[in-house]
Scaffold this motif. Structure first.
Motif, mmCIF file in Angstrom:
data_model
loop_
_atom_site.group_PDB
_atom_site.id
_atom_site.type_symbol
_atom_site.label_atom_id
_atom_site.label_comp_id
_atom_site.label_asym_id
_atom_site.label_seq_id
_atom_site.Cartn_x
_atom_site.Cartn_y
_atom_site.Cartn_z
ATOM 1 N N GLY A 14 -7.282 -3.426 -3.471
ATOM 2 C CA GLY A 14 -7.193 -4.857 -3.232
ATOM 3 C C GLY A 14 -7.432 -5.763 -4.414
ATOM 4 O O GLY A 14 -7.257 -6.959 -4.301
ATOM 5 N N THR A 15 -7.854 -5.223 -5.584
ATOM 6 C CA THR A 15 -8.149 -6.118 -6.684
ATOM 7 C C THR A 15 -6.971 -6.249 -7.634
ATOM 8 O O THR A 15 -6.798 -7.287 -8.253
ATOM 9 C CB THR A 15 -9.384 -5.616 -7.465
ATOM 10 N N ALA A 16 -6.197 -5.205 -7.818
ATOM 11 C CA ALA A 16 -5.052 -5.252 -8.716
ATOM 12 C C ALA A 16 -3.872 -5.910 -8.033
ATOM 13 O O ALA A 16 -3.844 -6.085 -6.811
ATOM 14 C CB ALA A 16 -4.685 -3.848 -9.177
ATOM 15 N N ARG A 17 -2.895 -6.277 -8.822
ATOM 16 C CA ARG A 17 -1.687 -6.891 -8.275
ATOM 17 C C ARG A 17 -0.898 -5.852 -7.482
ATOM 18 O O ARG A 17 -0.634 -4.756 -7.965
ATOM 19 C CB ARG A 17 -0.827 -7.455 -9.399
ATOM 20 N N ALA A 18 -0.517 -6.199 -6.282
ATOM 21 C CA ALA A 18 0.285 -5.290 -5.466
ATOM 22 C C ALA A 18 1.654 -5.098 -6.113
ATOM 23 O O ALA A 18 2.292 -6.052 -6.549
ATOM 24 C CB ALA A 18 0.446 -5.848 -4.062
ATOM 25 N N HIS A 19 2.098 -3.859 -6.184
ATOM 26 C CA HIS A 19 3.403 -3.527 -6.760
ATOM 27 C C HIS A 19 4.412 -3.438 -5.617
ATOM 28 O O HIS A 19 4.287 -2.583 -4.737
ATOM 29 C CB HIS A 19 3.310 -2.194 -7.507
ATOM 30 N N VAL A 20 5.401 -4.315 -5.621
ATOM 31 C CA VAL A 20 6.320 -4.464 -4.488
ATOM 32 C C VAL A 20 7.755 -4.234 -4.927
ATOM 33 O O VAL A 20 8.220 -4.830 -5.910
ATOM 34 C CB VAL A 20 6.205 -5.870 -3.859
ATOM 35 N N LEU A 21 8.459 -3.378 -4.199
ATOM 36 C CA LEU A 21 9.896 -3.200 -4.403
ATOM 37 C C LEU A 21 10.636 -4.088 -3.411
ATOM 38 O O LEU A 21 10.469 -3.944 -2.198
ATOM 39 C CB LEU A 21 10.297 -1.738 -4.190
ATOM 40 N N VAL A 22 11.444 -5.004 -3.921
ATOM 41 C CA VAL A 22 12.243 -5.893 -3.082
ATOM 42 C C VAL A 22 13.697 -5.448 -3.201
ATOM 43 O O VAL A 22 14.316 -5.595 -4.254
ATOM 44 C CB VAL A 22 12.100 -7.369 -3.513
ATOM 45 N N ALA A 23 14.234 -4.881 -2.125
ATOM 46 C CA ALA A 23 15.610 -4.392 -2.116
ATOM 47 C C ALA A 23 16.452 -5.282 -1.209
ATOM 48 O O ALA A 23 16.265 -5.293 0.009
ATOM 49 C CB ALA A 23 15.658 -2.940 -1.644
ATOM 50 N N ASP A 24 17.355 -6.046 -1.802
ATOM 51 C CA ASP A 24 18.181 -6.989 -1.039
ATOM 52 C C ASP A 24 19.428 -7.294 -1.858
ATOM 53 O O ASP A 24 19.320 -7.654 -3.040
ATOM 54 C CB ASP A 24 17.401 -8.273 -0.760
ATOM 55 N N ASP A 25 20.608 -7.140 -1.245
ATOM 56 C CA ASP A 25 21.839 -7.351 -2.000
ATOM 57 C C ASP A 25 22.272 -8.807 -2.052
ATOM 58 O O ASP A 25 23.247 -9.135 -2.738
ATOM 59 C CB ASP A 25 22.972 -6.494 -1.432
ATOM 60 N N GLU A 45 9.570 -5.885 -8.192
ATOM 61 C CA GLU A 45 10.739 -5.313 -8.856
ATOM 62 C C GLU A 45 11.922 -5.464 -7.905
ATOM 63 O O GLU A 45 11.832 -5.078 -6.738
ATOM 64 C CB GLU A 45 10.506 -3.843 -9.185
ATOM 65 N N ALA A 46 13.002 -6.044 -8.379
ATOM 66 C CA ALA A 46 14.172 -6.316 -7.539
ATOM 67 C C ALA A 46 15.201 -5.204 -7.674
ATOM 68 O O ALA A 46 15.378 -4.614 -8.742
ATOM 69 C CB ALA A 46 14.791 -7.651 -7.919
ATOM 70 N N CYS A 47 15.871 -4.936 -6.553
ATOM 71 C CA CYS A 47 16.929 -3.939 -6.530
ATOM 72 C C CYS A 47 17.973 -4.409 -5.518
ATOM 73 O O CYS A 47 17.620 -4.807 -4.413
ATOM 74 C CB CYS A 47 16.361 -2.581 -6.129
ATOM 75 N N MET A 48 19.253 -4.361 -5.885
ATOM 76 C CA MET A 48 20.292 -4.922 -5.021
ATOM 77 C C MET A 48 21.241 -3.870 -4.476
ATOM 78 O O MET A 48 22.312 -4.199 -3.972
ATOM 79 C CB MET A 48 21.057 -6.017 -5.783
ATOM 80 N N ASP A 49 20.861 -2.610 -4.558
ATOM 81 C CA ASP A 49 21.675 -1.513 -4.039
ATOM 82 C C ASP A 49 20.759 -0.516 -3.346
ATOM 83 O O ASP A 49 19.677 -0.186 -3.854
ATOM 84 C CB ASP A 49 22.437 -0.833 -5.185
ATOM 85 N N GLY A 50 21.183 -0.042 -2.171
ATOM 86 C CA GLY A 50 20.337 0.827 -1.380
ATOM 87 C C GLY A 50 19.993 2.139 -2.045
ATOM 88 O O GLY A 50 18.826 2.561 -2.048
ATOM 89 N N MET A 51 20.960 2.813 -2.630
ATOM 90 C CA MET A 51 20.690 4.103 -3.268
ATOM 91 C C MET A 51 19.823 3.939 -4.507
ATOM 92 O O MET A 51 18.955 4.773 -4.784
ATOM 93 C CB MET A 51 22.003 4.798 -3.617
ATOM 94 N N ALA A 52 20.038 2.838 -5.239
ATOM 95 C CA ALA A 52 19.193 2.569 -6.404
ATOM 96 C C ALA A 52 17.753 2.307 -5.968
ATOM 97 O O ALA A 52 16.798 2.747 -6.619
ATOM 98 C CB ALA A 52 19.742 1.379 -7.185
#
Length: 245
Positions: A14-25, A45-52
Motif C-alpha cells: 500500500g505504500t508504493a505506487r500501484a502498477h496498473v496495466l490499462v488495455a483499451d483500443d 502502462e497503456a496497451c491498445m491491443d489484446g494480445m500485446a
C-alpha cells in the motif's frame, strides 16, 4: 512467478505506487483512464491491443489490470482466462477489472464468475476510478472502500443497507482478531471467506471482496501467501475504518 506488488521498494503493502496495466483500443478512453489513475498516484502502462496486453501481463507483475472487453486480438475475458491458466505469468494472480461501454444482460455476472473483481462502465468519472484503485491500495484510497450504489441495489433500501453494514462491522472486527489462527486452518479459513463474500456483496465492500476472492483462490490451489494475507488484512482494516466514518 513474481507476485503482484513486487514493484515496491520498502513496505510492499500500500505504500508504493500501484502498477496498473490499462488495455483499451479507444485512444480517448485509454488516455482518460491512464491520466486519472496517474493523478491518484498510480503508475500506468497503456496497451491498445489484446494480445500485446496479454504478453505484457505475462512478462510484468502488475498490481491491477484494467482490460477492455472488446479489443483487437483478444478481449478482457480471453486475456484473463489465459493469465489465470498460466501460473508462470507474472500477473496470473493480479486483481482484474473489466471495462466496457455496454453490458449485455447477464454479462456482469459472467465477468464476475470469470474472475473479474469489478466491472467499470465507460464513460466513468474519477470517483469510479478511485474505487477501482482502492481494490489494490485500500489504505491510500479509503473513500473507495464502500460502494453505496452497489449496496443499495443489493439491499433495496438505505435502512437495510445500514443494518447489514453494522453486522459486517461486527464480523470484520471478530475476523481481525482471529485472522492469525484462521490462516493456519485452510479449510476453516476458506469457509469463513465464503461467508464474507456474501456480506461484502450486500454492503458494497468491493475492495475487501476482491481481496477475499483472490485469497480464496490461493487457498484452493496451494495455500495463502504472506503478501496475499497482508493485502487482505489491510483491506479488512480499511473497510472497518470506512464503516466507522
Amino acid at each position: 512467478m513474481n507476485s503482484p506488488l513486487a514493484n515496491t521498494d520498502s513496505d510492499p503493502i500500500g505504500t508504493a505506487r500501484a502498477h496498473v496495466l490499462v488495455a483499451d483500443d479507444d485512444p480517448g478512453s485509454c488516455r482518460f483512464l491512464c491520466d486519472g489513475l496517474d493523478s491518484m498516484g498510480a503508475r500506468t502502462e497503456a496497451c491498445m491491443d489484446g494480445m500485446a496486453a496479454l504478453q505484457r501481463a505475462r512478462a510484468e507483475p502488475f498490481d491491477l489490470l484494467l482490460l477492455d472487453c472488446r479489443m483487437p486480438g483478444a478481449g478482457a475475458l480471453q486475456i484473463l482466462t489465459a493469465l489465470r491458466a498460466d501460473q508462470r505469468a507474472c500477473s496470473a494472480e493480479s486483481i482484474a477489472v473489466a471495462t466496457t461501454a455496454e453490458l449485455e444482460p447477464g454479462g456482469r455476472q459472467s465477468l464476475l464468475d470469470a474472475g473479474f473483481s469489478q466491472i467499470l462502465l465507460k464513460p466513468c468519472g474519477l470517483a469510479e476510478l478511485q474505487q477501482v484503485l482502492a481494490l489494490v491500495q485500500p489504505g491510500r484510497h479509503p473513500a473507495g472502500m464502500l460502494d453505496d450504489r452497489a449496496a443499495l441495489t443489493a439491499t433495496g433500501d438505505a435502512t437495510t443497507m445500514r443494518a447489514l453494514r453494522l453486522l459486517l462491522r461486527e464480523e470484520l472486527a471478530l475476523l481481525h482478531q482471529e485472522l492469525d489462527a484462521l490462516s493456519r486452518d485452510r479449510a476453516g479459513f476458506s469457509e469463513r471467506l465464503h461467508r464474507l463474500r456474501s456480506s461484502c456483496g450486500f454492503c458494497g465492500a468491493t475492495a475487501l471482496s476482491a481481496q477475499t476472492v483472490l485469497l480464496q483462490q490461493q487457498l484452493l490451489q496451494r495455500g495463502a501467501t504472506p503478501i496475499a494475507l497482508a493485502r487482505f488484512r489491510q483491506a479488512l482494516l480499511a473497510t472497518l475504518q470506512a464503516l466507522d466514518s
